[in-house]
Motif scaffolding. Structure first.
Motif, mmCIF file in Angstrom:
data_model
loop_
_atom_site.group_PDB
_atom_site.id
_atom_site.type_symbol
_atom_site.label_atom_id
_atom_site.label_comp_id
_atom_site.label_asym_id
_atom_site.label_seq_id
_atom_site.Cartn_x
_atom_site.Cartn_y
_atom_site.Cartn_z
ATOM 1 N N GLY A 41 49.039 55.322 38.241
ATOM 2 C CA GLY A 41 50.391 54.856 37.988
ATOM 3 C C GLY A 41 50.422 53.764 36.948
ATOM 4 N N ALA A 42 51.150 53.995 35.844
ATOM 5 C CA ALA A 42 51.203 53.026 34.747
ATOM 6 C C ALA A 42 52.590 52.411 34.627
ATOM 7 C CB ALA A 42 50.779 53.669 33.434
ATOM 8 N N GLY A 43 53.123 51.970 35.789
ATOM 9 C CA GLY A 43 54.302 51.112 35.778
ATOM 10 C C GLY A 43 53.838 49.665 35.715
ATOM 11 N N PHE A 44 54.709 48.740 36.091
ATOM 12 C CA PHE A 44 54.341 47.329 35.986
ATOM 13 C C PHE A 44 53.149 46.978 36.869
ATOM 14 C CE2 PHE A 44 58.821 47.016 34.511
ATOM 15 C CZ PHE A 44 58.532 46.540 33.246
ATOM 16 N N ALA A 45 53.071 47.545 38.074
ATOM 17 C CA ALA A 45 51.940 47.247 38.957
ATOM 18 C C ALA A 45 50.644 47.823 38.390
ATOM 19 C CB ALA A 45 52.197 47.789 40.355
ATOM 20 N N GLY A 46 50.685 49.070 37.938
ATOM 21 C CA GLY A 46 49.477 49.690 37.403
ATOM 22 C C GLY A 46 49.010 49.051 36.114
ATOM 23 N N LEU A 47 49.945 48.726 35.230
ATOM 24 C CA LEU A 47 49.588 48.057 33.988
ATOM 25 C C LEU A 47 49.008 46.676 34.267
ATOM 26 C CD1 LEU A 47 52.712 49.143 31.950
ATOM 27 C CD2 LEU A 47 50.354 49.737 31.352
ATOM 28 N N GLY A 48 49.610 45.972 35.241
ATOM 29 C CA GLY A 48 49.078 44.666 35.608
ATOM 30 C C GLY A 48 47.691 44.762 36.203
ATOM 31 N N ALA A 49 47.465 45.781 37.040
ATOM 32 C CA ALA A 49 46.145 45.956 37.660
ATOM 33 C C ALA A 49 45.085 46.279 36.619
ATOM 34 C CB ALA A 49 46.211 47.062 38.707
ATOM 35 N N ALA A 50 45.378 47.216 35.724
ATOM 36 C CA ALA A 50 44.390 47.617 34.719
ATOM 37 C C ALA A 50 44.027 46.451 33.804
ATOM 38 C CB ALA A 50 44.935 48.786 33.900
ATOM 39 N N ARG A 51 45.022 45.701 33.376
ATOM 40 C CA ARG A 51 44.754 44.572 32.476
ATOM 41 C C ARG A 51 43.929 43.503 33.186
ATOM 42 N NH1 ARG A 51 47.064 43.353 27.642
ATOM 43 N NH2 ARG A 51 48.643 44.955 28.005
ATOM 44 N N ARG A 52 44.268 43.235 34.452
ATOM 45 C CA ARG A 52 43.540 42.198 35.182
ATOM 46 C C ARG A 52 42.110 42.626 35.477
ATOM 47 N NH1 ARG A 52 42.541 37.184 35.147
ATOM 48 N NH2 ARG A 52 42.286 36.168 37.178
ATOM 49 N N LEU A 53 41.886 43.891 35.810
ATOM 50 C CA LEU A 53 40.530 44.392 36.004
ATOM 51 C C LEU A 53 39.689 44.154 34.749
ATOM 52 C CD1 LEU A 53 41.296 47.808 37.739
ATOM 53 C CD2 LEU A 53 40.016 45.939 38.794
ATOM 54 N N ALA A 54 40.274 44.466 33.592
ATOM 55 C CA ALA A 54 39.549 44.317 32.333
ATOM 56 C C ALA A 54 39.263 42.854 32.026
ATOM 57 C CB ALA A 54 40.356 44.946 31.201
ATOM 58 N N GLU A 55 40.197 41.959 32.378
ATOM 59 C CA GLU A 55 39.989 40.534 32.159
ATOM 60 C C GLU A 55 38.873 40.005 33.053
ATOM 61 O OE1 GLU A 55 44.682 39.478 31.122
ATOM 62 O OE2 GLU A 55 43.820 38.958 33.064
ATOM 63 N N LEU A 56 38.869 40.455 34.306
ATOM 64 C CA LEU A 56 37.886 39.938 35.259
ATOM 65 C C LEU A 56 36.479 40.454 34.986
ATOM 66 C CD1 LEU A 56 40.004 40.202 38.544
ATOM 67 C CD2 LEU A 56 39.362 38.095 37.332
ATOM 68 N N SER A 381 58.551 41.473 38.000
ATOM 69 C CA SER A 381 57.719 40.318 38.356
ATOM 70 C C SER A 381 56.839 40.604 39.570
ATOM 71 C CB SER A 381 58.599 39.092 38.601
ATOM 72 O OG SER A 381 59.643 39.371 39.519
ATOM 73 N N LYS A 382 57.424 41.140 40.639
ATOM 74 C CA LYS A 382 56.636 41.409 41.843
ATOM 75 C C LYS A 382 55.574 42.478 41.590
ATOM 76 C CE LYS A 382 60.055 40.357 45.461
ATOM 77 N NZ LYS A 382 60.833 40.969 46.572
ATOM 78 N N GLY A 383 55.948 43.521 40.855
ATOM 79 C CA GLY A 383 54.999 44.595 40.597
ATOM 80 C C GLY A 383 53.812 44.111 39.787
ATOM 81 N N THR A 384 54.084 43.307 38.756
ATOM 82 C CA THR A 384 52.999 42.792 37.925
ATOM 83 C C THR A 384 52.027 41.967 38.751
ATOM 84 O OG1 THR A 384 54.407 42.796 35.954
ATOM 85 C CG2 THR A 384 52.470 41.354 35.924
#
Length: 439
Positions: A41-56, A381-384
């Motif tokens: 899922g590439a909505g706000f939650a999925g985009l936020g998860a993928a970006r944060r995984l890559a940062e970590l 905001s919540k999804g991100t």
């Protein structure tokens, strides 16, 4: 192995994306693919998860899989509010009781989005204008706006009251009896923001669009099958909001609603003058089921979101959409009598996911699977934040906001169908009747 037989079916009438330039989608998933972590899922939650995984962990190989096109999914159909404060949807003021946690989580999501928008130059009409929480009646002011401001006082947050005359002068409509303006909400084009986030993902994230998952196995190795390929990963984060139940997660705990919106063409200079050449704004209602959410955008269009329906099938007919469009036009003509003759240019439907107790579907749901779903109608905001916290959990990394996220609890169980349908529709009818003064 879970077979997903019910797939997203989005119309192509989204007003937010209609004004955007053409975009080249990322290729669909094909053949055999492996990854360390897959985000579904590439909505706000999925985009936020993928970006944060890559940062970590920049060494991870991350796959992000989206059933449709980024910006055309439910996140792109948002009304364009990144809300920073506790927010009531229906008559419940339950979020106010956990005000500090909701505030920190929402502002964490907004700050993460702000950083991405500024760093990558994402053109999404990012406007830090705040929002107006409105009441159409004195009862709405007394029962919703006054308790809200009491909580804002407790939190030490600033706000400004507007009376009926001030509302009309600022918003260009005589409809509202009062409003509370808070400065922290960001207004934006959600489709443009989703596109921009998708097209600026870190190098170790591969996005696959137009790749609905047809089968999912959340065993020791996560295996996802699409029409043209298969993906295997060691871990998964599920960020598909109300579709989570189709993946076998949170079954009997999530409620899916259709939220309909329409938007006008840009107003002419003469039409803008009729309503006072006012600045752009966004309004949220004291009761989202009975009231109306509106935007006056930077390109001088007026958006109306009204008519929320319980829709467990997550499909709507063209006949219903035509009926909604006519209702929106009638509402627009009533709220903006000085703009008679301005018509709706696009009408669309998006789906929101609510839980009975307002809690998110967040946390570990299998030995190597985490979920970030059910944003209770405040998805930007919540999804991100939900996606970012799921990434931290999946990698075993502590985060200052994890405690707040976990403190929100989990969705309560709901009755089985058809009793659920009867109960939800009865409650919805009660909401509309009890709050008819806000219509």
């Amino acid at each position: 192995m879970t077979r997903i037989r019910h797939l997203p079916k989005n119309d192509r009438t989204l007003g937010w994306s209609a004004v955007l330039p053409p975009r080249q989608p990322k290729p669909a998933l094909k053949g055999e693919v492996t990854a360390d972590v897959v985000v579904i899922g590439a909505g706000f939650a999925g985009l936020g998860a993928a970006r944060r995984l890559a940062e970590l962990d920049p060494s991870l190989k991350i796959a992000l899989i989206e059933a449709d096109l980024c910006g055309e999914n439910a996140s792109g159909r948002n009304s364009g509010f990144a809300i920073d404060l506790p927010h009531n949807v229906g008559s419940s003021l339950e979020e106010l009781a956990k005000g500090r946690a909701y505030l920190r989580l929402a502002r964490g999501g907004i700050e993460a989005l702000r950083e991405s928008v500024m760093r990558h130059g994402i053109a999404c009409d990012w406007s830090e204008d705040g929002k107006f929480h409105t009441a159409a009646s004195e009862r709405g002011r007394r029962e919703v706006l006054e308790p809200t401001t009491a909580e804002l006082d407790r939190l030490g947050e600033s706000y400004r009251w507007l009376n009926r005359e001030e509302c009309e002068a600022r918003l260009g409509t005589p409809h509202f009896a009062s409003a509370v303006h808070t400065p922290g909400t960001v207004l934006l084009n959600p489709s443009a923001l989703c596109r921009g986030l998708a097209d600026s993902l870190p190098d170790n994230v591969t996005l696959y669009e137009q790749s609905p998952v047809l089968e999912a196995d959340f065993g020791p190795v996560v295996t996802l099958k699409t029409a043209q390929g298969r993906l295997r990963a060691g871990k998964a984060i599920v960020a598909v909001n109300g579709f989570a139940m189709r993946f076998g997660l949170w079954k009997g705990r999530l409620l899916n609603f259709a939220a309909h919106a329409s938007i006008t063409r840009p107003l002419t200079e003469e039409e803008q003058a009729r309503i006072g050449n006012i600045a752009p704004w966004g309004t949220t209602p004291a009761n989202a089921f009975a009231g109306i959410t509106m935007r006056y955008t930077n390109d001088r269009r007026i958006l109306i979101r009204q008519n929320i329906h319980f829709q467990p099938s997550m499909h709507v007919s063209e006949q219903l959409q035509a009926k909604v469009r006519a209702q929106h036009q009638r509402s627009f003509d009533a709220y903006f009598p000085k703009l008679r003759g301005v018509s709706m240019a696009q009408t669309w439907t998006g789906f929101i996911c609510l839980s009975r107790n307002g809690a998110p579907g967040f946390g570990q749901v299998a030995p190597n699977v985490w979920s970030a779903v059910c944003q209770n109608a405040v998805g930007v905001s919540k999804g991100t934040t939900s996606g970012r916290m799921a990434a931290a959990l999946a990698l075993g990394v502590d985060d200052p906001l994890l405690g707040d996220m976990l403190s929100l609890g989990q969705p309560n169980a709901v009755p089985p169908r058809p009793f659920l349908d009867i109960g939800v529709r009865a409650r919805f009818a009660w909401e509309l009747f009890a709050n008819r003064h806000e219509a």
